[in-house]
Write a protein that holds these residues in place. Structure first.
Motif, PDB file in Angstrom:
ATOM      1  N   GLU A  23     -21.437 -14.612  54.277  1.00  0.00           N
ATOM      2  CA  GLU A  23     -21.908 -15.991  54.380  1.00  0.00           C
ATOM      3  C   GLU A  23     -22.892 -16.326  53.261  1.00  0.00           C
ATOM      4  O   GLU A  23     -22.846 -17.409  52.670  1.00  0.00           O
ATOM      5  N   LEU A  24     -23.794 -15.388  52.963  1.00  0.00           N
ATOM      6  CA  LEU A  24     -24.757 -15.638  51.891  1.00  0.00           C
ATOM      7  C   LEU A  24     -24.065 -15.718  50.536  1.00  0.00           C
ATOM      8  O   LEU A  24     -24.417 -16.549  49.693  1.00  0.00           O
ATOM      9  N   ALA A  25     -23.079 -14.857  50.315  1.00  0.00           N
ATOM     10  CA  ALA A  25     -22.340 -14.905  49.054  1.00  0.00           C
ATOM     11  C   ALA A  25     -21.581 -16.219  48.918  1.00  0.00           C
ATOM     12  O   ALA A  25     -21.491 -16.793  47.825  1.00  0.00           O
ATOM     13  N   ARG A  26     -21.043 -16.722  50.036  1.00  0.00           N
ATOM     14  CA  ARG A  26     -20.332 -18.002  49.995  1.00  0.00           C
ATOM     15  C   ARG A  26     -21.296 -19.140  49.652  1.00  0.00           C
ATOM     16  O   ARG A  26     -20.991 -20.015  48.839  1.00  0.00           O
ATOM     17  N   ALA A  27     -22.487 -19.115  50.265  1.00  0.00           N
ATOM     18  CA  ALA A  27     -23.476 -20.152  49.973  1.00  0.00           C
ATOM     19  C   ALA A  27     -23.921 -20.080  48.519  1.00  0.00           C
ATOM     20  O   ALA A  27     -24.060 -21.105  47.841  1.00  0.00           O
ATOM     21  N   PHE A  28     -24.128 -18.870  48.028  1.00  0.00           N
ATOM     22  CA  PHE A  28     -24.559 -18.701  46.649  1.00  0.00           C
ATOM     23  C   PHE A  28     -23.476 -19.169  45.679  1.00  0.00           C
ATOM     24  O   PHE A  28     -23.756 -19.753  44.632  1.00  0.00           O
ATOM     25  N   GLY A  29     -22.202 -18.934  46.053  1.00  0.00           N
ATOM     26  CA  GLY A  29     -21.105 -19.360  45.194  1.00  0.00           C
ATOM     27  C   GLY A  29     -20.927 -20.864  45.170  1.00  0.00           C
ATOM     28  O   GLY A  29     -20.573 -21.444  44.143  1.00  0.00           O
ATOM     29  N   GLU A  30     -21.182 -21.544  46.298  1.00  0.00           N
ATOM     30  CA  GLU A  30     -20.989 -22.990  46.365  1.00  0.00           C
ATOM     31  C   GLU A  30     -22.154 -23.767  45.764  1.00  0.00           C
ATOM     32  O   GLU A  30     -21.963 -24.813  45.146  1.00  0.00           O
ATOM     33  N   LEU A  31     -23.374 -23.271  45.949  1.00  0.00           N
ATOM     34  CA  LEU A  31     -24.550 -24.028  45.532  1.00  0.00           C
ATOM     35  C   LEU A  31     -25.226 -23.469  44.293  1.00  0.00           C
ATOM     36  O   LEU A  31     -26.141 -24.090  43.761  1.00  0.00           O
ATOM     37  N   GLY A  32     -24.824 -22.289  43.843  1.00  0.00           N
ATOM     38  CA  GLY A  32     -25.447 -21.708  42.663  1.00  0.00           C
ATOM     39  C   GLY A  32     -26.867 -21.260  42.941  1.00  0.00           C
ATOM     40  O   GLY A  32     -27.175 -20.722  44.001  1.00  0.00           O
ATOM     41  N   ASP A  33     -27.764 -21.504  41.978  1.00  0.00           N
ATOM     42  CA  ASP A  33     -29.144 -21.049  42.111  1.00  0.00           C
ATOM     43  C   ASP A  33     -29.966 -21.916  43.060  1.00  0.00           C
ATOM     44  O   ASP A  33     -31.050 -21.526  43.478  1.00  0.00           O
ATOM     45  N   ASN A  34     -29.476 -23.108  43.377  1.00  0.00           N
ATOM     46  CA  ASN A  34     -30.245 -24.048  44.189  1.00  0.00           C
ATOM     47  C   ASN A  34     -30.012 -23.773  45.676  1.00  0.00           C
ATOM     48  O   ASN A  34     -29.401 -24.564  46.393  1.00  0.00           O
ATOM     49  N   VAL A  35     -30.472 -22.613  46.137  1.00  0.00           N
ATOM     50  CA  VAL A  35     -30.253 -22.197  47.518  1.00  0.00           C
ATOM     51  C   VAL A  35     -31.589 -21.828  48.150  1.00  0.00           C
ATOM     52  O   VAL A  35     -32.371 -21.068  47.581  1.00  0.00           O
ATOM     53  N   LEU A  36     -31.860 -22.394  49.306  1.00  0.00           N
ATOM     54  CA  LEU A  36     -33.015 -22.027  50.117  1.00  0.00           C
ATOM     55  C   LEU A  36     -32.517 -21.812  51.534  1.00  0.00           C
ATOM     56  O   LEU A  36     -32.009 -22.732  52.170  1.00  0.00           O
ATOM     57  N   LEU A  37     -32.615 -20.585  52.018  1.00  0.00           N
ATOM     58  CA  LEU A  37     -32.074 -20.217  53.320  1.00  0.00           C
ATOM     59  C   LEU A  37     -33.163 -20.317  54.378  1.00  0.00           C
ATOM     60  O   LEU A  37     -34.205 -19.668  54.269  1.00  0.00           O
ATOM     61  N   LEU A  38     -32.937 -21.142  55.389  1.00  0.00           N
ATOM     62  CA  LEU A  38     -33.814 -21.235  56.551  1.00  0.00           C
ATOM     63  C   LEU A  38     -33.099 -20.557  57.707  1.00  0.00           C
ATOM     64  O   LEU A  38     -32.104 -21.063  58.224  1.00  0.00           O
ATOM     65  N   ALA A  39     -33.577 -19.391  58.101  1.00  0.00           N
ATOM     66  CA  ALA A  39     -32.919 -18.583  59.126  1.00  0.00           C
ATOM     67  C   ALA A  39     -33.720 -18.650  60.422  1.00  0.00           C
ATOM     68  O   ALA A  39     -34.908 -18.311  60.444  1.00  0.00           O
ATOM     69  N   ILE A  40     -33.075 -19.108  61.491  1.00  0.00           N
ATOM     70  CA  ILE A  40     -33.700 -19.175  62.813  1.00  0.00           C
ATOM     71  C   ILE A  40     -33.185 -17.990  63.617  1.00  0.00           C
ATOM     72  O   ILE A  40     -31.993 -17.883  63.899  1.00  0.00           O
ATOM     73  N   ILE A  41     -34.075 -17.088  63.974  1.00  0.00           N
ATOM     74  CA  ILE A  41     -33.668 -15.855  64.634  1.00  0.00           C
ATOM     75  C   ILE A  41     -34.126 -15.874  66.083  1.00  0.00           C
ATOM     76  O   ILE A  41     -35.115 -16.519  66.439  1.00  0.00           O
ATOM     77  N   PRO A  42     -33.403 -15.183  66.969  1.00  0.00           N
ATOM     78  CA  PRO A  42     -33.739 -15.208  68.400  1.00  0.00           C
ATOM     79  C   PRO A  42     -35.023 -14.455  68.688  1.00  0.00           C
ATOM     80  O   PRO A  42     -35.427 -13.558  67.951  1.00  0.00           O
ATOM     81  N   ASP A  43     -35.650 -14.853  69.760  1.00  0.00           N
ATOM     82  CA  ASP A  43     -36.890 -14.213  70.195  1.00  0.00           C
ATOM     83  C   ASP A  43     -36.552 -13.255  71.329  1.00  0.00           C
ATOM     84  O   ASP A  43     -36.492 -13.637  72.495  1.00  0.00           O
ATOM     85  N   GLN A  44     -36.292 -12.012  70.995  1.00  0.00           N
ATOM     86  CA  GLN A  44     -35.878 -11.020  71.983  1.00  0.00           C
ATOM     87  C   GLN A  44     -37.032 -10.066  72.261  1.00  0.00           C
ATOM     88  O   GLN A  44     -37.451  -9.305  71.389  1.00  0.00           O
ATOM     89  N   ASN A  45     -37.540 -10.138  73.486  1.00  0.00           N
ATOM     90  CA  ASN A  45     -38.626  -9.252  73.912  1.00  0.00           C
ATOM     91  C   ASN A  45     -39.832  -9.348  72.978  1.00  0.00           C
ATOM     92  O   ASN A  45     -40.512  -8.366  72.705  1.00  0.00           O
ATOM     93  N   ASN A  46     -40.035 -10.569  72.453  1.00  0.00           N
ATOM     94  CA  ASN A  46     -41.180 -10.834  71.575  1.00  0.00           C
ATOM     95  C   ASN A  46     -41.203  -9.911  70.359  1.00  0.00           C
ATOM     96  O   ASN A  46     -42.245  -9.566  69.832  1.00  0.00           O
ATOM     97  N   ASN A  47     -40.024  -9.481  69.930  1.00  0.00           N
ATOM     98  CA  ASN A  47     -39.932  -8.580  68.783  1.00  0.00           C
ATOM     99  C   ASN A  47     -38.912  -9.125  67.793  1.00  0.00           C
ATOM    100  O   ASN A  47     -38.097  -8.391  67.249  1.00  0.00           O
ATOM    101  N   ALA A  48     -38.979 -10.450  67.588  1.00  0.00           N
ATOM    102  CA  ALA A  48     -37.966 -11.098  66.753  1.00  0.00           C
ATOM    103  C   ALA A  48     -38.026 -10.637  65.308  1.00  0.00           C
ATOM    104  O   ALA A  48     -37.003 -10.597  64.623  1.00  0.00           O
TER     105      ALA A  48
END
Length: 374
Positions: A23-48
């Motif tokens: 997925e990251l390679a696809r984003a990098f290929g489509e947008l080039g250098d203008n990529v900023l990834l905002l990743a929302i990760i789950p909160d599992q046992n307060n050890n996200a």
């Protein structure tokens, strides 16, 4: 300047490292250098923050060159006060923006006391720190040198080098190489202007290493300047920052400050008499608020001062640098250049450890697969 997202990715909790990388390679290929990834990760046992997707993103984004910002999903549902402002500050930095810069000029003309050092002449401000692996590990240490290249002292250029494990003093050739690259970056960014003054803050050095630092690291700065051009001799100011310094300061009952618990001294407290070494140019500084517990300031020792700056100027200047950490709206406990150098060295060390672990795991899994196949 952040715009509407051009590409959205949805990764499940069970997404494998291969799926994340695709997925990251696809984003990098489509947008080039203008990529900023905002990743929302789950909160599992307060050890996200230990979630495998976060570790994978960090390693892959460092390798590919994508800026990434991680967030907990529970913070999106019920954000605490100031959460969005702090998050946007970090996103703005990773989009190559600037959050804060020093206001050197005062209304009506003139310069701020302390900060006038930044406007007196072209100045290169450096922060230097070394990151060591966990105790018992033989992994290499990493030395980082972060320098400012613009007149607002908010655009940084970073150099990181691997060193011998557990080595605190940066070798001459390594330090010279990093300083030379900093001078080239400053020269290129400022259209051929070289700094006339170099102010370097060094973190993590003990008292018994002062002589070694003076003979090795300060000498390396001189060598780097001589390598840039014949006769090029900028003024050098070298200051060592030590955490705590073995001293704690409190106010008496009549001097209690509202909002300060445990009798902590008010922020921006400077002590430069009685409890300092009279044979050296040193002072204690506690720049931050004592929010909880006992405030611990830092001890600053000036090992070199070519322009003969006064103690008042250096103390004001050092305290004002604690306001310029771009990721925090509050006053931090150390100068911003050293904070940036600490983060750079630490992140580079973690990146190398992840890649080394990933390579080892791949080799082990391949070997196991061959054994099973045979």
């Amino acid at each position: 300047r952040l715009q509407d997202p051009s590409l959205l990715m949805c990764l499940r909790d069970t997404s494998s490292a291969e799926e994340v990388e695709q997925e990251l390679a696809r984003a990098f290929g489509e947008l080039g250098d203008n990529v900023l990834l905002l990743a929302i990760i789950p909160d599992q046992n307060n050890n996200a923050w230990q979630h495998p997707i976060r570790a994978t993103n960090k390693a892959l984004c460092s390798r590919i060159g994508i800026a990434v910002q991680h967030c907990k999903v529970n913070k999106f549902k019920s954000p605490p006060p100031g959460y969005w402002s702090n998050l946007l500050d970090k996103l703005n930095l990773k989009a190559l923006g600037t959050n804060y810069y020093p206001l050197c000029e005062v209304p009506g003309g003139g310069l701020q006391p302390g900060l006038q050092l930044l406007r007196a002449c072209p100045t290169l401000l450096l922060g230097c720190d070394v990151h060591h692996a966990a105790p018992g590990s033989s992994r290499p240490s990493y030395g980082a040198l972060v320098g400012t290249v613009d007149k607002f002292f908010s655009c940084h250029y970073t150099e990181v080098r691997a060193m011998t494990s557990r080595q605190e003093c940066i070798p001459v050739d390594v330090m010279e190489s990093m300083v030379r690259e900093q001078l080239k970056a400053f020269h290129g960014y400022n259209e051929g202007i070289s700094p006339e003054r170099i102010i370097c803050y060094r973190d993590g050095v003990a008292h018994n290493q002062f002589e070694e630092v003076h003979e090795v690291e300060i000498h390396a700065i001189e060598r780097a300047c001589h390598a840039i051009g014949q006769g090029y001799q900028p003024q050098i100011v070298f200051i060592v920052e030590q955490k705590g310094g073995g001293a704690r300061f409190f106010t008496n009952e009549n001097g209690r400050v509202p909002g300060q618990q445990m009798g902590n001294q008010p922020p921006l407290t400077v002590v430069d008499t009685v409890v300092v070494d009279e044979s050296t140019f040193s002072f204690h500084l506690t720049p931050h608020h004592g929010i909880k517990g006992t405030s611990r300031g830092n001890l600053y020792s000036v090992l070199r001062n070519d322009p003969n700056l006064s103690s008042d100027d250096l103390q004001r200047f050092t305290s004002q640098l604690c306001h310029l950490f771009q990721r925090c709206k509050k006053i931090v406990s150390k100068v911003a250049p050293n904070y940036n150098a600490h983060l750079a060295a630490e992140m580079w060390g973690l990146k190398e450890e992840r890649e080394s672990f990933s390579d080892t795991a791949s080799v082990s899994s391949d070997a196991a697969a061959c054994d099973v196949h045979e």
